[in-house]
Design an enzyme around this catalytic site. Structure first.
Site, PDB file in Angstrom:
ATOM      1  N   SER A  65      42.372  60.664  54.857  1.00 41.31           N
ATOM      2  CA  SER A  65      43.666  60.544  54.184  1.00 41.31           C
ATOM      3  C   SER A  65      43.622  61.447  52.956  1.00 41.31           C
ATOM      4  CB  SER A  65      43.913  59.100  53.754  1.00 41.31           C
ATOM      5  OG  SER A  65      43.165  58.794  52.582  1.00 41.31           O
ATOM      6  N   ASP A  66      44.777  61.786  52.428  1.00 47.20           N
ATOM      7  CA  ASP A  66      44.789  62.471  51.138  1.00 47.20           C
ATOM      8  C   ASP A  66      44.708  61.410  50.043  1.00 47.20           C
ATOM      9  OD1 ASP A  66      44.882  64.364  49.145  1.00 47.20           O
ATOM     10  OD2 ASP A  66      46.666  65.388  49.885  1.00 47.20           O
ATOM     11  N   HIS A  67      44.540  61.895  48.833  1.00 44.01           N
ATOM     12  CA  HIS A  67      44.287  61.062  47.660  1.00 44.01           C
ATOM     13  C   HIS A  67      45.268  59.881  47.530  1.00 44.01           C
ATOM     14  CE1 HIS A  67      42.051  61.733  43.776  1.00 44.01           C
ATOM     15  NE2 HIS A  67      42.688  60.604  43.576  1.00 44.01           N
TER      16      HIS A  67
END
Ligand code: NOJ
Length: 777
Positions: free
Chosen positions: A298-300
């Site tokens: 996932s992104d941040h």
């Protein structure tokens, strides 16, 4: 209407996916014909992972899915995090960037029950210690060999710092200059971006991902992040399936076909579904259609953000959505750690989901060679570089070579460039002496004090031969609120306390004494960054006023632009004698700029993104559809698709860039007027350097399907070649067009070429082209 010719595009990957587990050393998509030795290696890997997983507790499996940001230096969370590592509650770390700091973390992992190594990642986007031009600059070089070299050096430097993985390449297509993250990508074009992304993946990963100097690539941001509405970062993406499959998805696919180990999931929603929870995207497209077998991250904070997206009621719901959709690792949030256990206990998440994600993480570690040697890239303490920032660790020559190829000459009236190394040169502008801005954003472990500013590069070039004057002339931007915003997390803009008038007066005084003025203006690196969207794309007022004052001196005005997106440069183009687009050119940027300004290198860069005349034309891109009422400048009718207050066309088209020499193209010749099924046609032109200097240019081939079952673009780039020609030299350049070049996704999303006439355009930019045509039988 033409008959659609179906190809296996959509079903072939499915077959590949069914054909078996991945080959050793290739965590991404996989060749169908694995040699027996590879099959054995792969079986050995799966057996190893089976055995390890049989010993893992649920908590340890969940721990593997946790991806933690841990910047070096004093970090209040570090002791707690060290405990987590020792307890097997972490799978990977990013943002720690030296062997010494990384070793401490890996040592802790070696104290955990099962001693599963961590992997270490970083945003090595355009270099690690040596900083190369930003993505848009690299793309402007149209030189895949040079780009590959930047990737290889990035891998060498990053692995020498103990890193295993890069969050790169970023291949988000964008047709909206307002978006700050254009700077990281390779522009608006699907084909150019796909080629560059694939090269970088191969360069990072090398022949063997387990090699000490290989790092694994994680392509991002899947999918279509570059199409955020209004160019506003993190905003919604809504897109037709045709456009998604035809224009936006292919670069990710190209990176995976090149072997990319992983995929970073985009922060945005796509057609209403946040990518992080999009089962269709992460499983149906990525895994089933494309046969991807690697890791997804996932992104941040993106798992948690699904609450605000409005698709998850709370953290637990968000974790369930993400893991069942196919997001393996959770970056920088505690959603998996806090919620997966209760979700498993209640049966809302299956053990199969957890096992699948854990297996993906372990496979990456296996392929990186970390189970054999957790310190493979970290090395032994006695071999730590005494100074991680040592000059000897940089690759300056390569940085300078690619930087000069990334510069695009936009205007050169009366041959004001190249400059002579004599007389008096006034170098002015708030970016002229900036080393930090020259590096650009996402500059990894690069250091401003090792970066050559434009002024320094010019000074290096002239030596004692010319007199240099300098004045700052303006602040990058005057609006205190914007300065505050840009300086929120890191110091981006330094404000000179003098008044705008004082700054301008000083610059004008310098200009008056000079034979020529070089104004280095544009954006600070932070203005073209994540979370740095602009509603207008002009040069900020403070600098525009400076340019007007310089113009009023009557001295020849050379504008050197530093910026991370296409800008609207109407006044500048009308008033400057010359304009050089330099993006953010990296560690050796200043020397590269000087090489071009003084003619030690003949500029050869070409724009990878259309430059509009004004923000109101956005989205603007060369591969648009014709519409039913296309505007014809030769017959400017009212009820046609046009603006009444501005031309339709761009200020500078995609593929555009000047040289100090002239190139001419012959008419296009085709090997045949007909292409048989599964056949090819060769298109050839002769390009001649008719000027006085040696130089390079980019021959670009575009295709158009003028009558199809759906409306197709007026042209699409399908091939290009950068050629170096001595003054007076001619070269024949040939491109082989095949059926894939003619294929597209039709209204039913079937991929294939439709028989009939095709137009071939060859040019040195996307507008000024020679035409030919053939028929697909
Ligand atoms: C957020 C960004 O969107 C992504 O591109 C980056 O890789 C991660 N942060 C990690 O720094």
């Amino acid at each position: 209407m033409k008959q659609l010719r179906l190809k296996l595009r959509l079903t072939l990957p499915l077959l590949i996916a069914l054909a078996g587990a991945p080959a050793f050393g290739q965590t991404g998509t996989h060749p169908t014909n694995n040699p027996p030795s590879m099959m054995r290696e792969q079986a050995a890997r799966e057996a190893f992972i089976d055995k390890l997983m049989s010993r893992m507790t649920v908590d340890e499996k969940i721990g593997q899915l946790r991806l933690v940001s841990l910047p070096a230096g004093s970090n209040p969370d570090k002791p707690k995090f060290m405990d987590d590592i020792r307890a097997g509650r972490a799978g990977a770390v990013f943002n720690t960037v030296t062997p010494k700091d990384i070793r401490v973390l890996q040592d802790a992992a070696m104290q955990s029950r099962l001693k599963i190594p961590l992997f270490f990642a970083y945003d090595v986007i355009h270099g690690q210690r040596t900083i190369f031009p930003i993505g848009l600059g690299l793309a402007s070089s149209w030189n895949l060999d040079a780009i590959r070299q930047t990737g290889r050096i990035s891998a060498i430097e990053a692995s020498a710092d103990g890193l295993d993985v890069t969050w790169s390449p970023m291949v988000d297509i964008s047709r909206d200059p307002r978006w700050g993250r254009n700077s990281e990508g390779f522009g608006e074009d699907t084909y150019l971006t796909s080629r560059i992304g694939a090269e970088l993946v191969k360069a990072y990963q090398g022949d063997d991902p387990a090699a000490r100097d290989s790092i694994l690539a994680m392509v991002k941001h899947f999918a279509a992040y570059g199409a955020v509405e209004g160019g506003r970062d993190y905003n919604t993406v809504d897109m037709s399936p045709q456009r998604l499959f035809q224009d936006y998805l292919p670069p990710y696919k190209a990176a995976l076909d090149a072997g990319a180990a992983g995929v970073m999931i985009a922060l945005n929603s796509l057609n209403g579904v946040p990518a992080t929870g999009d089962k269709w995207l992460l499983q149906d497209v990525l895994r089933k259609q494309w046969g991807f077998k690697g890791i997804t991250v996932s992104d941040h904070g993106a798992i948690m953000e699904m609450i605000k997206h409005g698709v998850a009621a709370d953290g637990r719901d968000a974790a369930r959505l993400a893991i069942t959709a196919g997001a393996d690792m959770s970056m920088s949030d505690t959603m998996y750690g806090d919620n997966l256990k209760p979700l498993l206990d209640s049966g809302r998440v299956s053990m199969a989901d957890l096992d699948r994600a854990t297996r993906d993480v372990l496979r990456v570690k296996y392929d990186l060679g970390l189970f054999q040697d957790p310190y493979r890239r970290i090395g032994r303490p006695e071999n730590d570089p005494p100074d991680v920032n040592a000059e000897s660790r940089l690759h300056r020559d390569a940085a300078r070579q690619v930087a000069r190829e990334s510069l695009v000459l936009l205007k050169n009236q009366g041959g004001v460039l190249p400059l002579r190394k004599q007389g008096t040169i006034a170098v002015v502008g708030p970016l002229a002496k900036s080393q930090r801005d020259m590096m650009g954003n996402w500059s990894a472990a690069g250091r401003a004090d090792q970066t050559v500013s434009a002024y320094q590069g010019i000074a290096n070039a002239v030596g004692g031969q010319a007199r240099l004057l300098y004045a700052k002339g303006a602040n990058v931007i005057d609006d205190p609120e914007i300065v505050k915003y840009l300086n929120l997390y890191e110091q981006d803009v330094d404000v000179d306390p003098r008044t705008p008038a004082q700054l301008i007066d000083e610059a004008v005084a310098a200009a008056r004494q000079a034979d020529v003025v070089v104004a280095v203006v544009g954006e600070s690196q932070g203005m073209a960054h994540e979370a740095s969207s602009r509603s207008d794309i002009v040069i900020p007022d403070s600098q525009a006023r400076l340019l007007r004052a310089l113009k009023a001196t009557g001295k020849p005005l050379v504008i050197v632009l530093m910026n991370g997106r296409p800008l609207a440069l109407g006044w500048e183009n009308d008033n400057a004698d010359a304009m050089l687009e330099t993006w953010f050119a990296g560690t050796e940027g200043g020397n590269a700029v000087a090489d071009v300004l003084f003619g030690d290198y003949n500029p050869s860069g070409k724009l990878p993104m259309t430059f509009p005349r004004s923000v109101g034309q956005i989205p603007i891109y060369y591969s648009h559809l014709n519409t039913g009422r296309p505007f014809d400048p030769a017959h400017p009718d009212k009820y046609t698709s046009r603006y009444f207050d501005a031309p339709n066309g761009p200020l500078f088209p995609f593929g555009y860039g000047l040289s100090y020499t002239r190139f001419e193209l012959s008419p296009v010749t085709l090997s045949s007027a007909e292409m048989p099924r599964n056949g090819t046609v060769q298109a050839s032109v002769t390009v001649t350097n008719t000027g006085q200097r040696d130089g390079a240019t980019v021959v670009q081939l575009y295709l158009q399907d003028p009558v199809a079952s759906i409306s197709r673009p007026v042209k699409e780039l399908k091939h290009f070649e950068k050629v170096m020609l001595k003054a007076g030299e001619s070269r024949k350049v040939s491109f082989t067009i095949d059926e894939d070049d003619l294929s597209f996704y039709n209204a039913q999303l079937h991929y294939g070429a439709e028989p009939g006439a095709f137009n071939v355009y060859v040019g040195l930019d996307s507008e000024d082209v020679k035409q030919a045509g053939f028929t697909l039988r």
